[in-house]
Write a protein that holds these residues in place. Structure first.
Motif, PDB file in Angstrom:
ATOM      1  N   TYR A 159       0.287  -1.116   0.200  1.00 21.46           N
ATOM      2  CA  TYR A 159       0.225   0.103  -0.031  1.00 21.46           C
ATOM      3  C   TYR A 159       0.744   1.162   0.225  1.00 21.46           C
ATOM      4  N   VAL A 199     -11.374  -7.494  12.191  1.00 21.62           N
ATOM      5  CA  VAL A 199     -10.381  -6.201  12.952  1.00 21.62           C
ATOM      6  C   VAL A 199     -10.422  -6.165  14.636  1.00 21.62           C
ATOM      7  N   GLU A 200     -10.643  -7.882  14.600  1.00 26.99           N
ATOM      8  CA  GLU A 200     -10.387  -7.495  16.467  1.00 26.99           C
ATOM      9  C   GLU A 200      -9.444  -8.124  16.297  1.00 26.99           C
ATOM     10  N   SER A 246      -6.205  -7.343  13.938  1.00 28.95           N
ATOM     11  CA  SER A 246      -6.096  -6.262  13.346  1.00 28.95           C
ATOM     12  C   SER A 246      -5.713  -4.918  14.708  1.00 28.95           C
ATOM     13  N   LEU A 247      -6.746  -4.815  15.834  1.00 23.02           N
ATOM     14  CA  LEU A 247      -6.517  -3.680  17.170  1.00 23.02           C
ATOM     15  C   LEU A 247      -6.731  -4.580  17.728  1.00 23.02           C
ATOM     16  N   CYS A 255      -1.987  -3.693  16.093  1.00 26.12           N
ATOM     17  CA  CYS A 255      -1.571  -2.833  17.052  1.00 26.12           C
ATOM     18  C   CYS A 255      -1.239  -2.373  18.403  1.00 26.12           C
ATOM     19  N   ALA A 300      -7.115  -5.245   3.120  1.00 23.85           N
ATOM     20  CA  ALA A 300      -6.632  -4.772   3.310  1.00 23.85           C
ATOM     21  C   ALA A 300      -7.110  -4.356   5.189  1.00 23.85           C
ATOM     22  N   VAL A 301      -8.722  -4.586   5.628  1.00 25.93           N
ATOM     23  CA  VAL A 301      -8.777  -3.595   6.600  1.00 25.93           C
ATOM     24  C   VAL A 301      -8.233  -4.051   7.323  1.00 25.93           C
ATOM     25  N   GLY A 302      -7.513  -4.236   7.789  1.00 28.91           N
ATOM     26  CA  GLY A 302      -7.021  -5.582   9.158  1.00 28.91           C
ATOM     27  C   GLY A 302      -5.340  -4.927   8.784  1.00 28.91           C
ATOM     28  N   LEU A 304      -4.185  -2.206   6.654  1.00 25.95           N
ATOM     29  CA  LEU A 304      -4.121  -1.153   6.800  1.00 25.95           C
ATOM     30  C   LEU A 304      -3.157  -0.682   8.414  1.00 25.95           C
ATOM     31  N   PRO A 305      -4.088  -0.400   9.142  1.00 22.68           N
ATOM     32  CA  PRO A 305      -4.174  -0.195  10.381  1.00 22.68           C
ATOM     33  C   PRO A 305      -2.925  -0.309  11.308  1.00 22.68           C
ATOM     34  N   THR A 344       0.491   1.657   9.349  1.00 22.67           N
ATOM     35  CA  THR A 344       0.843   2.420   9.414  1.00 22.67           C
ATOM     36  C   THR A 344       0.482   2.206  10.888  1.00 22.67           C
ATOM     37  N   LEU A 386      -4.477   8.035  13.611  1.00 26.10           N
ATOM     38  CA  LEU A 386      -3.797   7.224  13.078  1.00 26.10           C
ATOM     39  C   LEU A 386      -3.202   7.779  12.443  1.00 26.10           C
ATOM     40  N   TRP A 395      -8.753  -0.523  -0.571  1.00 24.93           N
ATOM     41  CA  TRP A 395      -8.287  -0.020   1.002  1.00 24.93           C
ATOM     42  C   TRP A 395      -9.503  -1.279   1.574  1.00 24.93           C
ATOM     43  N   LEU A 439     -12.345   0.507  12.567  1.00 17.64           N
ATOM     44  CA  LEU A 439     -10.674   0.186  12.921  1.00 17.64           C
ATOM     45  C   LEU A 439     -10.170   1.099  13.150  1.00 17.64           C
ATOM     46  N   TRP A 440     -10.393   2.285  11.866  1.00 16.41           N
ATOM     47  CA  TRP A 440      -9.188   3.242  12.130  1.00 16.41           C
ATOM     48  C   TRP A 440      -9.347   3.944  13.361  1.00 16.41           C
TER      49      TRP A 440
END
Ligand code: B12
Ligand code: SF4
Lengths: 444, 322
Positions: free
Chosen positions: A119, A272-273, A275-276, A279, A296-298, A300-301, A304, B221, B276, B285-286
């Motif tokens: 990305y 989602v969980e 990925s969080l 992080c 990507a949803v998981g 990307l964060p 970043t 973020l 994305w 999530l962001w």
């Protein structure tokens, strides 16, 4: 434990010859103790003394390498607990898991997908670092490892607790220096032997910190020096405490057995969980995080968070000041103005590109600060904008004298017109408003 | 080998602050919220138990927000014309620990509601919910100096958290907190020295250090989160090291910042261009990831927007406290 200056001094020649660049042996010992000098700067040190001092001079956390391709990943080597003290050295590795019970062509497809995940952010491309092949215990681990290795350049993590399966996988991938995961209380001797034989880094999984330190000590004794640590916990709270304890033990107490990067396995009921949770791990000390999704949803964060935590706290990323082109602008194209903070520039660039209107951008040198920060610090003013217009040579490139400034600094418009002689148009506050702003202004 | 936990000792602890006042305490809240009291870095229970868990304040605007992205519209469009109903929904359906009421309607550049009108919004929300309130002005210093005294008085005795005292504008709000028994937010632009300065200024006015919450501006973020994270870590280290002017619980404005980001705002289709993924989980999530990073920085109060992001972060707090 680290040696004090006095302890180090006992091992030095005590001749005060000055060849090390400081006048006395004691002064040199003090620099060594503070890790501001290295032992080989004294040419007169005896072998025995060198051996005694070497361990004290060793960095508190080892730097290890996984893989041997151009994508080899360096981890560890950290020297501080908090990022404001000093830039963290080696960004956390992100690994995605593939299970060996998938048919070979699916393993290949997934490994390719992982290799190609990338990305763009702030002008650079960011991807994941490792493919983790997990032994599903069905006898195809070696084959899965082989096809995953062939699918791309990313280094591998081989995950199995069974030494014979691990041996077969190591044979199957040939070289490539994968990370062996994991040596446990039940298999440490065999796994350490495999790591030695194939010169691979070795991960250790234990139940708790005490066992971790003891197993790590055994691996070191067996001659394996490149280790990765897993204290076994999976719940966020315990993971944070273990990570912190390991980092502190390594840096503050110089516990050699814990002076290695760590590996974490975020858990959760959904992408989602997980990925969080990843992080969480990235924010606090994890050396590698392993997840089992490619969404990507998981991802990307996670990328970043890593990028943010591991940036240099002293020097913001910058683009060169001057005129930049987006698309292929001509003499009629609009001229925009912004700061040289990479984040600001690339956000604007992205939004301008979305508008499909080619533009010139005059980038003002604000020492890498955002529009409002630079405005508050008086680096983005009527004067600096006028000077940038002048020195950039934009006047020769266009047949008009209209410049668009960010809406956040609308107050600068009158003064900038005076200073530069250009007609100032106040743009939207957020650059996401640029496409519709261009439409209103009649650009297309 | 025998392993010894690398425990550190800290000379000081963060102050403990209670928000909200029940009937016995001279207010009308049915519950109160206590934050702070940490004597170690976040969640290091091997060193010291964390005495009070971080809390989540859900934000309510006193007029309908403009241009909210689809996931927020889906969550709030049935209540966003009415701050009382909106607050009720946040507490009853989503379990908000506190409500953070933004008096956006007072903004002179927008509706420019009068002090009495916005004070009515404060009363309505106080009546609609029993949890403690954060009351935040519209951001225009002159207007806030007009509305906050009236709103503060409308909530007298409720121990609300009033936002915000800044270096150039702290007197009115400090006076409000003193007169009507509220707590205040000290705000600084990511600068430890300014933060200290604001604390010195408001305590000189007579505000008790245990009636202060610290707020350094927030970045989302990907948009400066690391600056805010590091400022929080430095503030907390200073607090534990004994710097009483920085020894208060901290707050972060998460929702407003996270939802400004492109990652949260881009629709399904626009996001697909970058590969994305769909907007709803991406934006939620962001927001949650931004909040999580601040938890590790030592943040005690998070103000948030999306109910699912709130649920995710609440579960993370549970796990970190365990
Ligand atoms: C991170 C940050 C910092 C970092 C610096 C980061 C950096 N490299 O710039 C640090 C901690 C160093 C910092 C310091 C200061 N900061 Co500061 N900081 C922030 C923060 C949190 C985020 C800024 C950011 O990165 N934004 C993201 C970028 C991409 O935004 P942007 O550049 O504005 O670009 C957007 C728009 O302007 C627009 N845009 C940009 N270019 C263009 C061009 C055109 C043509 C158009 C149409 C649009 C457009 O689109 C972009 C995307 O929407 C903000 C608060 C906030 N949440 O915004 C405060 C903020 C900007 N800081 C502020 C202040 C006061 C300061 C200090 C002066 C404080 C102090 N005394 O120490 C110092 C000055 C530093 C110095 N002397 O150099 C204030 C500014 C007040 C004001 N409104 O005037 C803010 C708003 C905080 C606040 N509310 O008080 N800061
Ligand atoms: S070079 Fe060695 S012997 Fe000479 S002063 Fe330095 S430490 Fe002492």
């Amino acid at each position: 434990m680290a040696l004090s200056a006095i302890e180090i001094y006992q091992h030095l020649p005590k001749t005060n010859c000055g060849d090390c660049g400081v006048p006395t042996c004691l002064a040199f010992a003090m620099k060594l103790a503070q890790k501001q000098a290295s032992l080989d700067e004294c040419p007169h040190i005896g072998e025995e003394a060198a051996a005694a001092l070497d361990s004290a001079a060793a960095p508190p956390m080892a730097t290890i390498t996984i893989g041997d391709s151009s994508k080899a990943l360096k981890l560890g080597g950290e020297t501080v607990l908090f990022r404001h003290e000093e830039r963290f050295h080696h960004p956390c590795g992100i690994a995605i898991e593939v299970s060996s019970d998938l048919p070979a062509d699916e393993v290949t497809a997934k490994a390719k997908e992982i290799n190609e995940l990338e990305y763009e952010r702030v002008g650079d491309m960011y991807g994941v670092d490792l493919v983790a092949v997990r032994d599903a215990g069905n006898g195809s681990f070696g084959e899965a490892a082989r096809v995953a290795a062939e699918a791309g350049d990313l280094p591998l993590i081989l995950m199995s607790d069974d030494p014979s399966a691990m041996g077969a996988a190591l044979e199957a991938v040939g070289s490539g220096k994968p990370l062996i995961y994991a040596a446990t209380a039940g298999n440490i001797q065999e796994m350490a032997a495999l790591a030695k034989e194939h010169s691979c880094p070795l991960a250790i999984r234990a139940e708790g910190l005490e066992e971790l330190a003891s197993l790590s000590g055994q691996a070191l004794e067996a001659g394996v020096e490149d280790l990765v640590l897993d204290a076994g916990a999976r719940e966020a709270g315990q993971v944070l405490q273990n990570e912190t304890a390991i980092r502190r033990a390594a840096l503050n107490k110089k516990v050699r057995e814990l002076g290695f990067p760590t590996i974490a396995f975020p858990v959760g009921d959904s992408v989602v969980e997980k990925s969080l949770q990843a992080c969480n791990c990235i924010a606090k000390y994890a050396g590698i995080v392993v997840v089992d999704f490619t969404d990507a949803v998981g991802i990307l964060p996670m990328l970043t968070t890593r990028l943010n935590i591991y940036t240099d706290p002293q020097r913001p990323p910058q683009v060169p000041p001057g005129v930049h082109e987006i698309g292929e602008p001509g003499p009629d194209s609009p001229v925009l103005c912004t700061t040289n903070f990479s984040l600001t520039y690339y956000i604007v660039e992205g939004d301008v590109s979305a508008s499909k209107v080619p533009v010139w951008v005059v980038v003002v040198d604000t020492e890498g600060t955002s529009v409002l920060t630079a405005w508050a610090a008086e680096d983005f003013t009527a004067e600096t904008i006028a000077a940038a217009i002048e020195s950039s040579g934009i006047e020769e490139k266009v047949n008009h004298k209209n410049i668009v400034i960010p809406g956040g600094v609308a107050v600068l418009s009158g003064k900038t017109e005076e200073e530069s002689g250009w007609n100032v148009i106040v743009g939207p506050r957020e650059s996401s408003g640029i496409p519709s702003f261009f439409r209103q202004q009649g650009f297309s | 080998m025998s392993f010894e936990m690398p425990v550190e000792t800290w000379p000081a602890a963060v102050s403990t602050v209670t928000l909200g006042a029940t009937a016995e305490q001279g207010g009308t809240r049915t519950s109160t919220v206590t934050v702070g009291g940490e004597a170690t870095l976040p969640f290091l229970n091997f060193e010291q138990e964390t005495p009070n868990r971080p809390v989540i304040a859900m934000e309510v605007f006193d007029e309908q927000p403009s241009e909210w992205p689809a996931p927020l519209e889906a969550a709030y469009s049935d209540v966003w014309g009415d701050p009382a109903q909106w607050a009720q929904k946040c507490v009853e359906e989503y379990g908000a620990d506190l409500i953070c009421l933004r008096l956006a309607s007072a903004d002179p550049e927008a509706t420019n509601a009068s002090p009495d009108e916005v004070a009515d919004h404060v009363r309505a929300v106080l009546e609609a919910v029993g949890v403690p309130l954060i009351i935040w002005g519209c951001g225009d210093y002159d207007k806030d100096n007009e509305i906050m005294p009236v709103c503060s008085q409308a909530a007298a005795g409720e121990r609300c958290l009033l936002g915000s005292a800044v270096e150039d504008n702290y007197k009115t709000i400090s006076a409000c907190a003193l007169a009507d028994k509220h707590v205040i937010i000290n705000e600084a632009p990511l600068d430890i020295n300014i933060q200290k300065q604001v604390t010195i200024l408001v305590t000189d006015m007579g505000v008790d250090p245990s009636d202060i919450i610290l707020y350094q501006t927030t970045g989302a973020l990907g948009y400066g989160v690391e600056y805010a994270f590091s400022i929080m870590e430095r503030t907390r280290l200073a607090a534990l090291g004994g710097d009483a002017m920085l020894g208060m619980p901290m707050l972060a404005v998460v929702g407003a910042e996270a939802w400004r980001s492109k990652e949260a705002r881009l629709s399904d289709e626009a996001g697909a261009e970058f590969g994305w993924g769909p907007q709803e989980p991406r934006s939620i999530l962001w927001e949650a990831a931004t909040a999580t990073i601040f938890l590790h920085g030592g943040c005690d109060i998070l103000t948030m927007w999306h109910p699912e992001a709130v649920a995710l972060v609440r579960r993370t707090i549970d796990e970190l406290m365990a």
